[in-house]
Structures are given as C-alpha cells and as structure tokens.
Write a protein that holds these residues in place. Structure first.
Motif: not given
Length: 728
Positions: A596-611, A681-690, A713-716
C-alpha cells in the motif's frame, strides 16, 4: 625619495565631482530645458534625475565605508561586491563611456570658443579646436595630477564668478508671465530629460580618484554627497531665476542667452570654458585609473597597469583614453554615441545600487560606518532602469547587450581575485530564509521531495548507481554521496575541509559528496543516518547497493533495523553488470495487496524517471498480482484512477493468480525477465527473517536484469490495494 601625493575630500572628490556636475549643460542647455518644460516641469526633471544620483551616491558611500576602497572607483566597488564578471563588464563600459564623454565636453568647448573668437563654425573647425584642447589637458595630466587638480580651483572660482555675474545682470528679457508648464509646441519631456540627465552624472568623477585619496572611506561619502547637494541647489536656483527673468521663447531659441544678459559677459564665457574643460579634465584623470585598476586585476591587458613615478600615474591607460576621446572628436556627430554613453552610466548606477542592496540584505559582515536604509539602493536600481526604458529602449537594449557580452567573456576568462563577492551571501541568505519557511510549514507534504543519503561504494558500476540516484531524486531532490573510509582505530576524524569531496563525476551530476572515517561500515551508516542533515531539508531516503553475501550478517541486520526505526525510505539497487539498464526503454512496477505505501513511492519514482533525459521514452508498466479473483475491471479502474492522480502515463497489467497461486517472485521472473529496470516493494517482515528474504531475493536477481527494491517510510499515503471487499 619622492613623496607620494594623496588628496583630501575637497581636492580629490568634491571639486572634480562638482565641476563635472556644473558643466556645459548648466550654461548651454538649462535655459532650453526651462523654456520647453516650464518651471514646474524643469524642477520635476531635476528631482527625478537627482533621485538617481542621490540614491547612487548614498549607496556607493555606504559601501565605501565598509570595504577597503582601492584604485578604480566604481569598478573597484562593483568587482569586490558582485564579482569580476559584473564589475569588469560595467568597468569596461564605464571606461569607454568616460573616454567618449571627454569628446562631448571638448566639442561643446570648441563650439563656444570658436563662436567667441569668430573662428570657423564647421565640423572640421570644431575637430581642430577640440583636438588642440584634448592635447593640452592630456599634457597637463601627464605633467602632474596635483597640478591638474589645483587648476580646478581656478575653474571653480570662474564658475562662481560667472553665476554671480548672471544673477546681477540685465532684466531686459523678463517675461510678462512666468511659464510654469510645457507649451503645446514644446519638445517632448523624454527628450528634454535625455538632454538634461548628463548634468547629474558627474559625481563619479571624484569616486574614480579613490586610489589617490588619503582617506577614501571618509572622503568619498562627504565629497560625493556634498557635490550632489550643491549641484542640486544650483540647478534649482538657476531654473527659478531663468524662469522669472527670461521669457520662454528666448530660452528655447538662444543657447547663449546667459552670456548676453550677464553683468560681465567674459565671466560667463570663462565659466563655460572652465566647465567644459574641467569636465574633460575629470574624465582624463578618472578614466585611466579605472583601466589601470582593471588591468591590475587581469581583466584588461597588463600593459595598462603600468604607471610612472611614486604615485604610479597611469600613463599607458591615459594614452588609450586619449585615442578613444580623439576618435570621438574626429567622428564629430556623437548624438547616437552620447545616448549609449548615457545608458552605460545609468547601467553602472543601477548596479551600484543593487550591489549596496545585496550587501546590506545578505552579507552578515556588511558593517558600514555610513548607514542608510537598504530600500534606498533598491529604489535607485529600479529608477535607473525605468529611466533607461523611458528614454530610449533601443539604446538600453544595445548597452545591456554589450555589457552582457563583456560579462560572459569575463566569466569564461575566469579571472580570480582575493575577494569574496556578494553572491555567496545572497544564496546563503535565500537558503536560510527558505529553510526557515520550510521548517515552519508543519503541513503534511502532498508529494515526495527526495533528499537522499547515498552509499555508492567504489565498485566498477558506481557510476550507474550515482546516475540512478540522481534520476529518482527528481529535479529538486538532493543527493549526498558518502564515501566511508574504514579506520579501526579512528582516533582522529577527517578535518571539515577534508570531508568535502571535489570530483567532476559528482559535480557533473549535481551530487554532493562527502567522505568520513569510520571504525565499522555498518556503524558508520547508522551514525550518518542518525545525525546528518539540518532543519527544513532533513534527509528522508537511504540508497545503496543490494547486500549480496550479507544474508548472515548480524551487523547488517541491526543496521537495517535502525534505518527502519528512523523511518527512512530505503532504496536498494541490484545492478546487472551484463545488461546494465538495457536501452532505458522498459520499467516494471510490481504491486501486491500488501504494497500500500510502497506503491505510491513507486509511482513517484516512475514520474521522476520519465522526466529524466535518459529515460524519457521509456514504457512504464504496473503489474498487479490478483490473488483473490477480483474482477479485473474493478482493479484496472481503481489503479487507473490512482495513476491519473499522480499524472504518470503508464500501462496497467493485471495478473490473475487466484487459481494457480504462483509465487510472487516466480511471476516477476516470468514477466520481467527482459525489463531494463524492475522496481519491487520490500514487504514488512520481522528482522530475524531478513536472511531468508535476502536469499530469496538473490535468487530472483539472478534471472532478471537490474532491479530496485523500495521500502517506503510512514509519511507516504496508503494506497488502498485490498480489493477483497469489492469482489463481484
């Protein structure tokens, strides 16, 4: 040993300035101005002209009491405030204008001189008389500046006597009624102003003598402002006197009326000759010193920096002034040149005013003893260019084009002086105020403005990581690359000056570069992420290469946990050494319900890439894995709306996976095997699963090209990608 001759306020600044102000315009054109404009119109013209001279005089006086003023007058002030390119371009223009103005003064002298002695009145006669006068004042300047300045006392006396003779002269030309405003058949006010304005440009004559003054910080303010003030009083007094004692028709038609009405006409003749010759002498003394100062700064050829005697009199520069002035005299018709010369003076005055304003506004070290309000400089700046525009827009464009050409030439020449110009302070002030404004804005940001901390390492494909970091940061994003130097003892950190990396690779991309000593790479990254940045533009993204071979590293896991806790956006690039970024034509964004959050960040990155220039023709695909058998149209319409809101033109592909339930990474291998850049996107996982996550991801990267993993990050904003409730 010969004693160095230095001059005080009266001899060095006030007298040359006042004699240039009370020049040929006062004697031979002020009456014409009054006759055409009327008394009120003349006073308005005088006041507008003096707004420029007073503001400029105040501005340069304030700057003069802050900086050490050397030889070169206006050039020195501008070059030390605004840098060599601007100071040098204005200095060259002012030097040529000063040299040509000498020709104008001497032609005026020749007209009066030939008329008085009944010599020839043709243009060739004026050339001969003007040339003889030019040779005479040049020889005087060569013999001794001191003698030249002392002759100005005689000329000043002659001017005072001539004014007294005019005031006590005949009243035979008195008007029946005083003309207060311009008549219908009068010359347009713009032309009248253009004719009068050179009368107030003389106050820089004293400033040009800055290198020959005992105490320039005291003499320049006092001498300049007193000269302007006395000139203003004299011009207003004579305007009122002529309006009351001479009818307007006579004023308009007879340039020699002052001589005819004077109590003793030879006194007026002496005043006219003195005024024209003193103005020319002021140019002869001041012009070469401007060129000499520029040559010392290597702006102009070094040969002109050489002088003679203990005072280093600018002999070579004087010879060039003589040549330019003589060329003007030989041309004879100087109307067009005179207009451009006036524009050069106005341009120089405009830059003097803006230099003071910027120094006062931006430079924390600006502490003049002569203090004025900064808006005075801004007023003078706008007044200069408003008058230039009103007088002659084509001459203004011509003057600015010449000065712009000189500016770019000097910029390419890259002349350096041991002086800081004001522009650094201006930018620092703008940044300071901008940061405060940004920091005061507590509203949630509607879009992502990347401020990236980059750890690019020293690998052979570092340049691609640098390139991509600049691409995904967009036009206004900031990228700071850190080089970490491992020093296990780390007893002494690098000095602040050593931490700044100057490298063309970084500067060409617009990336800031720093280097730091650390005792451990992962600890170093944590410390930088925790402490680097300042209010207003806090870093919000960490970018680095993908950690192959570090799946079992406890230190790497702890570093990741810290970065997640600090709530950074995380970007990891797995760069394919074989395919690189392919043809920069295809980018895939992989979404799933949990992104859900990674998706919006990806779209922002895509916009910058195209530009970006490299990727502007790329195809962007959003691939959504439909694991819940939701109607494809519902998913497509919703994603299409999300994409539309972010103004990114992309292709949407829905992958139905409810029945087969193919693993997410296997779908990526199937659909993105030939993609130039795959963003996942990197999913949420516990650090021991890294460790398990890194191993699986390594297997994925072996079968696809370059890939970028993102963790928002959480501000997205949360994009609602859960379509289960909308199942048909």
């Amino acid at each position: 040993m010969e004693k160095i001759q230095k001059f005080g306020t009266f001899a060095g600044v006030f007298t040359p300035s006042l004699l240039t102000i009370l020049g040929v315009i006062m004697y031979m054109r002020l009456g014409w101005v009054v006759g055409n404009a009327g008394l009120i119109g003349t006073i308005v013209i005088i006041i507008i002209a003096h707004i420029i001279s007073v503001t400029t005089g105040l501005s340069i006086s304030s700057v003069a009491t802050d900086k050490k003023i050397g030889a070169g007058g206006v050039y020195y002030v501008l070059s030390r405030s605004m840098g060599i390119p601007i100071g040098g371009s204005i200095g060259i223009a002012l030097y040529v204008g000063t040299a040509l103005s000498i020709a104008l003064y001497l032609i005026g002298f020749a007209e009066s001189f030939n008329d008085f002695f009944n010599f020839g009145m043709t243009i060739n006669d004026f050339r001969i008389t003007g040339t003889i006068a030019l040779v005479g004042i040049t020889l005087l300047a060569l013999i001794s500046t001191s003698i030249a300045l002392k002759t100005q006392y005689i000329i000043l006396t002659a001017i005072v006597v001539s004014i007294i003779s005019i005031v006590f002269g005949t009243r035979d030309f008195a008007p029946e009624t005083v003309s207060m405003v311009a008549t219908k058949d009068a010359v347009p006010m713009e032309i009248i102003f253009a004719v009068f304005f050179p009368a107030v440009t003389g106050f820089t004559a004293g400033i040009a003598m800055s290198g020959d003054l005992k105490d320039p910080k005291t003499s320049i303010p006092k001498g300049t402002l007193w000269a302007i003030g006395v000139g203003l009083i004299v011009y207003i007094f004579l305007s009122v006197f002529m309006a009351l004692t001479i009818n307007s028709e006579t004023l308009k038609s007879d340039y020699n009326i002052l001589m005819k009405m004077a109590l003793f006409s030879p006194a007026v003749v002496a005043g006219i000759w003195g005024a024209t010759l003193s103005s020319a002498l002021g140019g002869i003394l001041g012009g070469p010193r401007i060129l000499q100062a520029m040559s010392m700064d290597k702006v102009t050829p070094k040969v002109f920096s050489k002088g003679k005697g203990q005072n280093n009199e600018p002999v070579n520069a004087l010879m060039l002034v003589f040549i330019i002035a003589e060329a003007g005299i030989l041309i004879g018709e100087l109307d067009v040149i005179a207009r451009v010369v006036s524009m050069f003076y106005l341009t120089a005055y405009g830059f003097i005013n803006i230099a003071f304003f910027l120094e006062n506004w931006a430079n924390p070290d600006f502490q003049p003893t002569f203090k004025i309000k900064r808006w005075i400089g801004l007023l003078g700046f706008f007044a200069c260019f408003a008058v230039m525009f009103k007088l002659d827009i084509f001459a203004m464009i011509g003057a600015l084009a010449i000065i712009a050409s000189l500016y770019f030439w000097l910029q390419r020449k890259e002349v350096k002086i041991q002086s800081n110009d004001v522009w650094r302070s201006v930018w620092e002030n703008i940044v300071n105020k901008g940061l405060k404004k940004i920091n005061a804005n507590t509203e949630v940001q509607s879009s992502w403005n990347p401020n990236i901390i980059l750890f690019s390492g020293q690998s052979e494909h570092q340049s691609y990581l640098l390139e991509l970091s600049k691409t995904v940061s967009g036009r206004t994003g900031i990228v700071t690359n850190f080089k970490l130097i491992v020093d296990e003892n780390n007893n002494k950190p690098l000095k602040k000056t050593e931490q700044v990396v100057s490298d063309d690779v970084f500067s060409d991309l617009g990336i800031f570069a720093r280097q730091m000593k650390v005792d451990n790479i992962y600890t170093g990254i944590k410390n930088i992420a925790t402490t680097f940045g300042f209010s207003g533009v806090e870093p919000n993204t960490i970018m680095m290469g993908w950690p192959k071979g570090l799946e079992g590293s406890k230190e790497y896991a702890e570093m990741t946990e810290t970065l997640l806790h600090l709530d950074y956006n995380l970007l990891y690039l797995d760069f394919d050494k074989k395919t690189k970024f392919g043809n920069y034509k295809a980018v895939d964004l992989w979404w799933r319900e949990t992104d859900s959050k990674n998706a919006e960040m990806m779209l922002n990155i895509a916009r910058f890439i195209i530009a970006s220039a490299r990727w502007h023709e790329t195809n962007i695909r959003v691939l959504f894995v439909n694991n819940n058998n939701v109607d494809d149209k519902i998913i497509h319409n919703k994603i299409d709306k999300l994409v539309e809101d972010l103004r990114v033109n992309i292709e949407i592909k829905i992958i139905d996976n409810a029945v087969q339930q193919i693993a997410f990474y296997d779908l990526i291998k199937q659909y993105s095997s030939t993609t130039d850049l795959t963003i996942v996107g990197i999913p949420n996982y516990k650090i021991e699963q890294q460790a398990e996550f890194i191993v699986k991801t390594n297997q994925l990267f072996e079968t696809i090209g370059s890939a970028l993993l993102v963790k928002a990050a959480n501000n997205f904003n949360v994009l609602d990608l859960n379509f289960i409730q909308e199942k048909s």
